[in-house]
Design an enzyme around this catalytic site. Structure first.
Site, PDB file in Angstrom:
ATOM      1  N   GLU A 130      42.543  36.108  44.296  1.00  0.00           N
ATOM      2  CA  GLU A 130      43.457  37.127  44.828  1.00  0.00           C
ATOM      3  C   GLU A 130      43.059  38.499  44.276  1.00  0.00           C
ATOM      4  O   GLU A 130      42.784  38.633  43.086  1.00  0.00           O
ATOM      5  CB  GLU A 130      44.866  36.750  44.365  1.00  0.00           C
ATOM      6  CG  GLU A 130      45.967  37.578  44.936  1.00  0.00           C
ATOM      7  CD  GLU A 130      47.330  37.158  44.355  1.00  0.00           C
ATOM      8  OE1 GLU A 130      47.487  36.003  43.904  1.00  0.00           O
ATOM      9  OE2 GLU A 130      48.224  38.014  44.352  1.00  0.00           O
ATOM     10  N   ASN A 156      43.131  39.595  49.739  1.00  0.00           N
ATOM     11  CA  ASN A 156      44.169  40.581  49.417  1.00  0.00           C
ATOM     12  C   ASN A 156      45.233  40.460  50.501  1.00  0.00           C
ATOM     13  O   ASN A 156      45.066  40.977  51.600  1.00  0.00           O
ATOM     14  CB  ASN A 156      43.612  42.008  49.374  1.00  0.00           C
ATOM     15  CG  ASN A 156      44.674  43.006  48.947  1.00  0.00           C
ATOM     16  OD1 ASN A 156      45.873  42.709  48.957  1.00  0.00           O
ATOM     17  ND2 ASN A 156      44.247  44.204  48.568  1.00  0.00           N
ATOM     18  N   HIS A 193      44.082  42.721  44.183  1.00  0.00           N
ATOM     19  CA  HIS A 193      44.930  43.875  44.493  1.00  0.00           C
ATOM     20  C   HIS A 193      44.251  45.124  43.984  1.00  0.00           C
ATOM     21  O   HIS A 193      43.806  45.169  42.834  1.00  0.00           O
ATOM     22  CB  HIS A 193      46.323  43.725  43.870  1.00  0.00           C
ATOM     23  CG  HIS A 193      47.030  42.536  44.417  1.00  0.00           C
ATOM     24  ND1 HIS A 193      47.465  42.494  45.717  1.00  0.00           N
ATOM     25  CD2 HIS A 193      47.296  41.332  43.878  1.00  0.00           C
ATOM     26  CE1 HIS A 193      47.989  41.304  45.944  1.00  0.00           C
ATOM     27  NE2 HIS A 193      47.893  40.575  44.843  1.00  0.00           N
ATOM     28  N   PRO A 197      48.059  43.069  55.768  1.00  0.00           N
ATOM     29  CA  PRO A 197      48.604  44.243  56.437  1.00  0.00           C
ATOM     30  C   PRO A 197      48.324  45.561  55.720  1.00  0.00           C
ATOM     31  O   PRO A 197      48.389  45.638  54.493  1.00  0.00           O
ATOM     32  CB  PRO A 197      50.111  43.975  56.482  1.00  0.00           C
ATOM     33  CG  PRO A 197      50.351  42.860  55.533  1.00  0.00           C
ATOM     34  CD  PRO A 197      49.089  42.076  55.449  1.00  0.00           C
ATOM     35  N   ASN A 198      48.038  46.539  56.544  1.00  0.00           N
ATOM     36  CA  ASN A 198      47.831  47.939  56.142  1.00  0.00           C
ATOM     37  C   ASN A 198      46.503  48.201  55.440  1.00  0.00           C
ATOM     38  O   ASN A 198      46.161  49.354  55.178  1.00  0.00           O
ATOM     39  CB  ASN A 198      49.006  48.448  55.279  1.00  0.00           C
ATOM     40  CG  ASN A 198      50.315  48.374  56.042  1.00  0.00           C
ATOM     41  OD1 ASN A 198      50.413  48.895  57.146  1.00  0.00           O
ATOM     42  ND2 ASN A 198      51.310  47.687  55.498  1.00  0.00           N
ATOM     43  N   ARG A 219      45.007  55.786  53.530  1.00  0.00           N
ATOM     44  CA  ARG A 219      46.348  55.338  53.131  1.00  0.00           C
ATOM     45  C   ARG A 219      46.610  55.654  51.655  1.00  0.00           C
ATOM     46  O   ARG A 219      45.870  55.184  50.776  1.00  0.00           O
ATOM     47  CB  ARG A 219      46.393  53.810  53.327  1.00  0.00           C
ATOM     48  CG  ARG A 219      47.637  53.163  52.805  1.00  0.00           C
ATOM     49  CD  ARG A 219      47.478  51.649  52.673  1.00  0.00           C
ATOM     50  NE  ARG A 219      48.730  51.033  52.336  1.00  0.00           N
ATOM     51  CZ  ARG A 219      48.857  49.809  51.868  1.00  0.00           C
ATOM     52  NH1 ARG A 219      47.793  49.044  51.696  1.00  0.00           N
ATOM     53  NH2 ARG A 219      50.041  49.325  51.589  1.00  0.00           N
ATOM     54  N   ALA A 235      51.195  43.274  51.411  1.00  0.00           N
ATOM     55  CA  ALA A 235      52.620  43.070  51.113  1.00  0.00           C
ATOM     56  C   ALA A 235      53.045  41.603  51.255  1.00  0.00           C
ATOM     57  O   ALA A 235      54.036  41.177  50.642  1.00  0.00           O
ATOM     58  CB  ALA A 235      53.472  43.946  52.018  1.00  0.00           C
ATOM     59  N   TYR A 270      45.544  53.847  46.474  1.00  0.00           N
ATOM     60  CA  TYR A 270      44.528  52.895  46.966  1.00  0.00           C
ATOM     61  C   TYR A 270      43.106  53.455  46.994  1.00  0.00           C
ATOM     62  O   TYR A 270      42.179  52.739  47.356  1.00  0.00           O
ATOM     63  CB  TYR A 270      44.924  52.394  48.367  1.00  0.00           C
ATOM     64  CG  TYR A 270      46.230  51.616  48.354  1.00  0.00           C
ATOM     65  CD1 TYR A 270      46.282  50.315  47.843  1.00  0.00           C
ATOM     66  CD2 TYR A 270      47.421  52.176  48.818  1.00  0.00           C
ATOM     67  CE1 TYR A 270      47.472  49.609  47.796  1.00  0.00           C
ATOM     68  CE2 TYR A 270      48.617  51.470  48.790  1.00  0.00           C
ATOM     69  CZ  TYR A 270      48.638  50.189  48.273  1.00  0.00           C
ATOM     70  OH  TYR A 270      49.813  49.472  48.230  1.00  0.00           O
ATOM     71  N   ARG A 282      53.879  49.057  39.208  1.00  0.00           N
ATOM     72  CA  ARG A 282      54.582  49.609  40.363  1.00  0.00           C
ATOM     73  C   ARG A 282      55.994  49.004  40.477  1.00  0.00           C
ATOM     74  O   ARG A 282      56.510  48.442  39.513  1.00  0.00           O
ATOM     75  CB  ARG A 282      53.716  49.378  41.609  1.00  0.00           C
ATOM     76  CG  ARG A 282      52.348  50.071  41.491  1.00  0.00           C
ATOM     77  CD  ARG A 282      51.496  49.873  42.715  1.00  0.00           C
ATOM     78  NE  ARG A 282      52.088  50.513  43.891  1.00  0.00           N
ATOM     79  CZ  ARG A 282      51.704  50.235  45.148  1.00  0.00           C
ATOM     80  NH1 ARG A 282      50.737  49.345  45.373  1.00  0.00           N
ATOM     81  NH2 ARG A 282      52.271  50.862  46.158  1.00  0.00           N
TER      82      ARG A 282
END
Ligand code: DHK
Length: 155
Positions: free
Chosen positions: A98, A74, A100, A10-11, A18, A77, A23, A107
């Site tokens: 994975e 990725n 990110h 998502p996103n 964004r 969320a 990012y 964060r």
């Protein structure tokens, strides 16, 4: 011809615009091209898929079972919440790395836990879009090593 799945949650379709301070400004299309250019010299095809829906991501992982040799993922969320995605990766038995873009450990604390980490063979965090290219190299290396040892060679 071998194929890998480049899967984004998502996103991540909004990459480029964004929260650029978190990012960056590279788009998802740029990332897909980047990963394909790492795979091209190896004659490996990249199937790129992005969805904002958990079930659609589960379906994509299931489909990869019959076509792909591994997954760059990725989960956005869903990294921090999705038992379903964790179980899908475990269920298909494909090697998964994975990625990110941001350094999740710098964060909010809810980003510090990945439910997917235990079913990945490695994680790349905080290296921006470069992380995807490095993940592609690492995944190809992992697949070739598995083949050499006669493991998981179904695709
Ligand atoms: C992307 C997201 O969308 C967030 O929800 C994760 C990850 C971090 C990234 O850094 O690529 O927490």
């Amino acid at each position: 011809m071998k194929e890998i799945l480049l899967l984004n949650g998502p996103n991540l379709n909004l990459l480029g615009t964004r929260e650029p301070s978190v990012y960056g400004t590279v788009t998802l299309q740029d990332i897909e091209r980047q990963v394909q250019s790492v795979c091209d010299p190896h004659g490996v095809t990249v199937k790129a898929y992005q969805s904002n829906h958990e079930g659609a991501l589960v379906d994509a992982i299931h489909e990869a079972m019959n076509t792909a040799s591994g997954i760059i993922f990725n989960p956005g969320a869903y990294t921090h919440t999705s038992v379903a995605l964790r179980d899908a990766i475990a269920g298909v038995g494909l090697p998964m790395i994975e990625v990110h873009i941001s350094n999740v450990h710098k964060r909010e604390s809810f980003r510090h836990t990945s439910l997917l980490a235990p079913v990945s063979f490695g994680q790349i965090v905080g290296l921006g879009s470069l992380g995807y290219s490095l993940a592609a190299q690492a995944l190809l290396d992992h697949i070739y090593k598995e083949e050499k040892h006669g493991e998981n060679t179904k695709n």
